[in-house]
Design a protein around this motif. Structure first.
Motif, short mmCIF file in Angstrom:
data_model
loop_
_atom_site.label_atom_id
_atom_site.label_comp_id
_atom_site.label_asym_id
_atom_site.label_seq_id
_atom_site.Cartn_x
_atom_site.Cartn_y
_atom_site.Cartn_z
N MET A 39 0.99 -1.19 -0.22
CA MET A 39 -0.01 -0.22 0.07
C MET A 39 0.97 1.30 -0.10
SD MET A 39 -2.89 -1.02 2.75
CE MET A 39 -3.39 -2.73 2.87
N ASP A 40 0.49 2.29 -0.63
CA ASP A 40 1.49 3.36 -1.05
C ASP A 40 1.06 4.89 -0.41
OD1 ASP A 40 -0.62 3.97 -2.78
OD2 ASP A 40 0.22 4.09 -4.49
N ASN A 41 -0.14 4.73 0.36
CA ASN A 41 -0.74 6.04 0.89
C ASN A 41 -1.01 6.91 -0.49
OD1 ASN A 41 -1.26 8.13 2.79
ND2 ASN A 41 0.73 8.90 2.50
N HIS A 42 -1.61 6.53 -1.43
CA HIS A 42 -1.86 7.31 -2.57
C HIS A 42 -3.07 6.59 -3.54
CE1 HIS A 42 -1.41 9.59 -6.25
NE2 HIS A 42 -1.30 8.36 -7.16
N TYR A 43 -2.73 5.44 -3.78
CA TYR A 43 -3.76 4.71 -4.60
C TYR A 43 -4.86 4.17 -3.19
CZ TYR A 43 -6.55 1.23 -6.88
OH TYR A 43 -7.81 0.39 -7.17
N VAL A 44 -4.10 3.75 -2.20
CA VAL A 44 -4.95 3.64 -0.91
C VAL A 44 -4.60 4.51 0.26
CG1 VAL A 44 -5.94 1.17 -1.59
CG2 VAL A 44 -3.40 1.39 -0.28
N VAL A 122 -6.82 -7.07 -10.40
CA VAL A 122 -7.42 -7.15 -9.06
C VAL A 122 -8.69 -6.20 -9.33
CG1 VAL A 122 -7.44 -6.83 -6.81
CG2 VAL A 122 -5.41 -7.01 -7.95
N PHE A 123 -9.79 -6.88 -8.99
CA PHE A 123 -11.16 -6.29 -9.22
C PHE A 123 -11.95 -5.81 -7.95
CE2 PHE A 123 -10.65 -8.59 -13.09
CZ PHE A 123 -10.74 -7.57 -14.01
N ASN A 124 -11.85 -4.43 -7.59
CA ASN A 124 -12.53 -3.75 -6.48
C ASN A 124 -14.04 -3.97 -6.34
OD1 ASN A 124 -10.16 -2.54 -5.16
ND2 ASN A 124 -10.56 -0.80 -6.50
N PRO A 125 -14.56 -3.98 -5.21
CA PRO A 125 -16.00 -4.40 -4.94
C PRO A 125 -16.85 -3.38 -5.99
CG PRO A 125 -15.15 -4.06 -3.05
CD PRO A 125 -13.95 -3.60 -3.84
N PRO A 149 -9.94 -1.87 -0.66
CA PRO A 149 -8.72 -2.12 -0.46
C PRO A 149 -8.06 -1.25 0.66
CG PRO A 149 -8.87 -1.51 -2.44
CD PRO A 149 -10.24 -1.63 -2.12
N GLY A 150 -7.23 -1.54 1.35
CA GLY A 150 -6.44 -0.44 2.26
C GLY A 150 -6.28 -0.98 3.67
N PHE A 151 -7.25 -1.83 4.01
CA PHE A 151 -7.01 -2.09 5.54
C PHE A 151 -7.64 -3.52 5.79
CE2 PHE A 151 -8.30 2.23 5.30
CZ PHE A 151 -7.03 2.90 5.71
N GLY A 152 -6.97 -4.26 6.68
CA GLY A 152 -7.26 -5.58 6.98
C GLY A 152 -8.53 -5.39 8.12
N GLY A 153 -9.01 -6.62 8.39
CA GLY A 153 -10.13 -6.67 9.41
C GLY A 153 -11.62 -6.08 9.18
N GLN A 154 -11.74 -5.85 7.82
CA GLN A 154 -13.18 -5.59 7.36
C GLN A 154 -14.03 -6.64 6.97
OE1 GLN A 154 -12.81 -1.87 4.55
NE2 GLN A 154 -10.61 -2.90 4.20
N SER A 155 -15.34 -6.21 6.96
CA SER A 155 -16.44 -7.32 6.84
C SER A 155 -16.70 -7.64 5.28
CB SER A 155 -17.55 -6.91 7.19
OG SER A 155 -17.55 -6.58 8.52
N PHE A 156 -16.66 -8.89 5.19
CA PHE A 156 -16.91 -9.36 3.62
C PHE A 156 -18.21 -8.63 3.03
CE2 PHE A 156 -18.51 -12.51 0.68
CZ PHE A 156 -17.42 -12.77 -0.11
#
Ligand code: DX5
Ligand code: ZN
Length: 228
Positions: A39-44, A122-125, A149-156
């Protein structure tokens, strides 16, 4: 079509102060691939690790009997090309990127493959999957995001299931050997549903690294996958 399932723990949720040991521990616990979230602090909005960390972990990504375990690099960066090449140099085996982050998706896929790695889209939601049709001959892996994308621990996010079903149809119709991976909110309790939709490769971060016994989680996931 019979498929071999693969479990790819995401070290995003591992102990960053002990990454080499964490990679070895999760491989000893049965991980098939190591999922490496860039993660690049730009795209995410988040910022993680780069090619030097990948290179340092390469020697840890082996089984006890010396077999190389694939490093599955998930690039959440923009632009893509230079970093993709740097990760290929750093020992990545698979490199996936978000098509929105590349000005020339076909060229980026070619570049990744020319550097000796397998290439993934990769396809985003909220992303549509139609473009896959035009580059499917250059794709080795399709990664469906079941969280933003960007963080762990989110809901499906449930709409990912329909997207996976559709992609399974597209991949099977192509006759090509393409992995269908899903990333975000995968747990023991939902992995079977995701497999039934057509996924064959499962990223799991917090579900595995959030528990002290990694093997117990991976074994429980495999048991759900094996159950008819
Ligand atoms: C999110 C990352 C995921 C993340 C998944 O941007 O791509 O790989 O680690 O984490 P969990 O499994 O906790 O949703
Ligand atoms: Zn990921």
């Amino acid at each position: 079509m019979s498929r071999t399932f693969r479990i790819a723990p995401s070290i995003l949720s591992a102990d960053f102060a002990a990454l080499g040991a964490e990679v070895r521990r999760v491989i000893d616990a049965g991980a098939d691939w190591i999922h490496f979230d860039v993660m690049d602090n730009h795209y995410v909005p988040n910022l993680t690790f780069g090619p030097m960390v990948c290179e340092a972990l390469r020697k840890h990504a082996v089984t006890a009997d010396g077999r190389r375990v694939p490093i599955d690099v998930h690039l959440m960066v923009q632009p893509v090309d230079a970093l993709a090449q740097a990760f290929a140099q750093a020992g990545a085996d698979l490199i996936s990127f978000h098509p929105e982050a590349s000005a020339h998706v076909d060229r980026t896929l070619q570049l990744i493959r020319a550097s000796g790695c397998q290439a993934g889209l990769v396809f985003n939601p909220a992303s549509s999957i139609e473009m896959l049709e035009w580059v499917i001959d250059k794709v080795d892996l399709v990664l469906v995001m079941s969280v933003n994308p960007g963080f762990g621990g989110q809901s499906f996010i449930d709409s990912a299931l329909r997207k996976i079903e559709r992609l399974r149809g597209t991949i099977d119709a192509s006759g090509r050997d393409i992995r269908l991976e899903v990333d975000g909110g995968i747990k023991v309790d939902n992995i079977r549903r995701v497999a039934d939709a057509g996924a064959d490769t499962f990223v799991a971060g917090s579900a595995i690294f959030g528990q002290s016994d990694y093997r117990a989680v991976i074994d429980a996931m495999r048991a759900r996958l094996a159950a008819a």
